[in-house]
Design an enzyme around this catalytic site. Structure first.
Site, PDB file in Angstrom:
ATOM      1  N   ASP A 178     -26.864   8.258  38.534  1.00 56.94           N
ATOM      2  CA  ASP A 178     -25.819   8.997  37.817  1.00 56.94           C
ATOM      3  C   ASP A 178     -25.662   8.516  36.371  1.00 56.94           C
ATOM      4  O   ASP A 178     -24.980   9.174  35.578  1.00 56.94           O
ATOM      5  CB  ASP A 178     -24.466   8.854  38.525  1.00 56.94           C
ATOM      6  CG  ASP A 178     -24.451   9.555  39.876  1.00 56.94           C
ATOM      7  OD1 ASP A 178     -25.124  10.596  39.994  1.00 56.94           O
ATOM      8  OD2 ASP A 178     -23.785   9.068  40.797  1.00 56.94           O
ATOM      9  N   ASP A 189     -20.509  14.038  41.348  1.00 56.70           N
ATOM     10  CA  ASP A 189     -21.610  13.734  42.264  1.00 56.70           C
ATOM     11  C   ASP A 189     -21.022  13.830  43.674  1.00 56.70           C
ATOM     12  O   ASP A 189     -19.797  13.769  43.842  1.00 56.70           O
ATOM     13  CB  ASP A 189     -22.131  12.330  41.965  1.00 56.70           C
ATOM     14  CG  ASP A 189     -23.149  11.866  42.988  1.00 56.70           C
ATOM     15  OD1 ASP A 189     -24.084  12.629  43.264  1.00 56.70           O
ATOM     16  OD2 ASP A 189     -22.978  10.753  43.518  1.00 56.70           O
ATOM     17  N   ASP A 201     -21.267   7.469  40.952  1.00 57.59           N
ATOM     18  CA  ASP A 201     -21.247   6.042  41.310  1.00 57.59           C
ATOM     19  C   ASP A 201     -22.627   5.420  41.419  1.00 57.59           C
ATOM     20  O   ASP A 201     -22.751   4.203  41.481  1.00 57.59           O
ATOM     21  CB  ASP A 201     -20.526   5.847  42.659  1.00 57.59           C
ATOM     22  CG  ASP A 201     -21.407   6.266  43.830  1.00 57.59           C
ATOM     23  OD1 ASP A 201     -22.014   7.347  43.749  1.00 57.59           O
ATOM     24  OD2 ASP A 201     -21.495   5.505  44.809  1.00 57.59           O
TER      25      ASP A 201
END
Length: 627
Positions: free
Chosen positions: A527, A330, A523
């Site tokens: 996600d 990410d 995080d």
């Protein structure tokens, strides 16, 4: 030193001395065989009474074939064999086998104790008391009695009992127990504090945001304590292998004792010889080295990584992590800090300072992250300027009258709406345009900042053999490209929704070769689905959401992406040690088993093939603690 371990050591030393005394008696004082047996039984029972009792207890529960049973049968057989025709007694060998078996157990306990102590250092992060503010006084209470919203005081030298927000005070926090990093973290009012940190200097007044059971420290301990429940394929194989292997060995030893004498004839004359070989066969074939050293290797690996702030939820994830070939990131909060800052100011009508001044005043009451970054870039908003008629225009920005000038701060749509001829910007990031009384005044570039070790993380992953690094983000193409180019990613995809990320990960999973895994690093709450879908989910723990941490298989407590390469190296080292232990044990045992069947291997070689190999494997397993 543990009292039980120390007592066992003393017992072994005493029994070893009694064994030496018995051997001296046998050498210098003529005695009958049964009299010698009585003398040797003293050190034998002293060294092995617990092994014999364990064997009887397991038989009572239907668990016949284990290492205690093998040791008991082999040593009792060695004690009896001296009473058979034309056979010398093996009393000393029987005691020695039992004694050396206990020495091996001692080494195992010491090695596991070392691994446990590394975990217990982590376990010591929760304090026994909390200083609660109550009715104007401060009272020491159990942390479990503190509620969310209560006010606590944390004095210098004390551990932070639970997560909270600082209301008053400044200090430095030692976060080594959580993150593995020795550098203290400076904190002040409105900063978050995490349970398990140690307050180094000033007194902190903190409002509790999580209960004791839900605090960061408690969550870490739960992860570590439950890690052993998730066994790797190697451990499961060893467990299943031992259940088949041990009875097979017992029946093979019985066949070795009876079949050759029956085939060769003259049963009574040759049976003692083949029985002796069968007993040696039993001793060397004990699966202790497999059953103990492989799980201990993984346990040591988990302990070693936890000391570096890398929490692995089970040894199965160590095995999976070691085969990682693709890592998907990410962007926000993973490769970047997740904090917007002003990266460039391009004035067109006034100075840079004045452009920031106007933008900060217009955004002074907004809670948007972009507004926050503008205020931080020009913190002196409490001046004598008058700010009136603040109006937020949906989808465009904010308009206000600053010192009798109409100032608009927003996107290109707002500039077009007021007739200001805005100019494009080549910088990646969010472009905030500013106009004064309908005339274009310039623009400000706001962007997320890369983490200091982001580029290092990618280069180290390449160094450990990761074939592909990919970034998935919901941000714009321009921002994604700049981040990807800055850290040298192989591939990136921008403008993705959470569902799109899952689809991208599934497509990448379909490209993976057999025995190669894909890891996703994130995080945020959004996600969590991708973390669960990937072969390995890695969460940024210290600042990450609870949902991401719960969904992940590995948690990096200090939010440093460079720790991923360290985790992969540690997992591969752990797997290498486990394979070394298995290979060494098999090679040595098979070799001695062949020699035993041929009558070449004496009992002391059989003891080495069992206990000696176990000790070497156990000592080798503890290397996984040092990553």
């Amino acid at each position: 030193m543990d009292k039980e371990w120390k007592a066992k050591l003393i017992r072994i030393i005493i029994c070893a001395m009694l064994l030496v005394a018995a051997m001296l008696v046998e050498k210098y004082i003529p005695m009958k065989t049964w009299q010698l047996l009585l003398i040797y039984l003293v050190p034998y029972f002293g060294a092995g009474y617990d092994v014999l009792l364990e064997s009887v207890e397991h038989i009572g529960h239907g668990q016949i074939f284990d290492e205690d049973f093998l040791m008991s049968v082999a040593t009792i057989g060695a004690l009896v064999i001296g009473f058979l025709p034309n056979m010398d007694n093996s009393f000393s060998e029987a005691v020695f086998v039992m004694l050396f078996f206990q020495v091996g157990e001692l080494f195992e306990e010491a090695a596991e104790g070392r691994s446990r102590r590394s975990i217990q250092e982590l376990m010591d992060i929760r304090p026994d008391t909390a200083n609660l503010e109550k009715d104007g006084d401060v009272v020491a209470v159990s942390p479990e009695d503190v509620q969310i919203g209560d006010i606590i005081f944390i004095k210098p030298g004390e551990k932070v009992p639970m997560d909270g927000i600082i209301l008053e005070g400044t200090s430095s926090l030692n976060t080594v127990a959580l993150t593995g990093e020795s550098l203290p973290r400076d904190v002040q009012e409105e900063d978050d504090v995490l349970a398990g940190c140690v307050n180094l200097s000033g007194v902190l007044r903190v409002r509790v945001t999580k209960s004791f059971g839900d605090s960061t420290a408690s969550r870490i301990l739960d992860l570590v304590e439950n890690a052993r429940e998730n066994k790797s394929r190697s451990e499961n194989f060893i467990t299943k292998f031992a259940k088949v292997y041990t009875p097979a060995v017992v029946f093979s030893a019985a066949a070795l004792a009876f079949i050759p004498p029956l085939i060769l004839g003259n049963f009574s004359a040759v049976f003692p010889i083949w029985l002796s070989r069968a007993l040696i066969f039993l001793v060397v074939s004990c699966p202790c080295a497999f059953v103990i050293s492989v799980p201990l290797s993984f346990f040591s690996g988990i302990g070693g990584m936890s000391r570096k702030g890398i929490l692995v939820k089970g040894s199965n994830y160590i095995e999976a992590l070691s085969r990682t070939s693709t890592i998907v990131f990410d962007k926000t909060g993973t490769l970047t800090q997740g904090v917007f800052i002003v990266t460039a100011v391009h004035p067109d009508l006034c100075s840079e300072n004045h452009l920031l001044h106007l933008a900060a005043h217009v955004e002074r009451f907004s809670t948007h992250p972009i507004a926050q970054s503008l205020r931080e870039a020009y913190p002196n908003v409490a001046d004598d300027c008058s700010v009136e008629d603040i109006e937020e225009i949906s989808g465009q920005g904010i308009r206000a009258v600053v010192n009798e000038q109409t100032v608009c701060v927003g996107n290109a749509k707002m500039m077009e709406a007021v007739g200001a001829a805005w100019k494009p910007c080549q910088h990646a990031g969010t472009i905030v345009h500013v106009s004064i009384d309908g005339v274009y005044a310039g623009h400000i570039v706001i962007a997320d900042k890369l983490k200091p070790d982001a580029a290092k993380a990618i280069s180290e992953l390449k160094a450990v053999g990761v074939k592909k690094t990919v970034m998935l983000t919901g941000d714009s193409e321009a921002v994604a490209k700049e981040v990807a180019d800055s850290v040298h990613l192989d591939e990136y995809h921008a403008g993705l929704l959470p569902a799109d990320k899952v689809c991208r990960v599934e497509a990448l999973l379909a490209e993976q070769k057999e025995n190669e895994n894909l890891a996703f690093v994130g995080d945020g709450i959004n996600d969590a689905p991708v973390l669960m879908r990937a072969d390995i989910g890695i969460a940024m723990g210290a600042l990450g959401s609870d949902a991401a941490i719960e969904a992940a298989d590995v948690v990096l407590m200090d939010d440093k992406p460079s720790k991923i390469a360290l985790a992969i190296r540690a997992s591969r080292k752990t797997m290498k040690i486990a394979r070394e232990n298995t290979t060494f044990a098999i090679v040595v045992k098979v070799g001695i088993l062949i020699l035993a069947a041929m009558g070449i291997a004496p009992m002391w070689i059989a003891v080495f093939g069992d206990v000696g190999v176990m000790i070497i494997d156990v000592l080798n397993a503890t290397r996984a603690l040092n990553i």
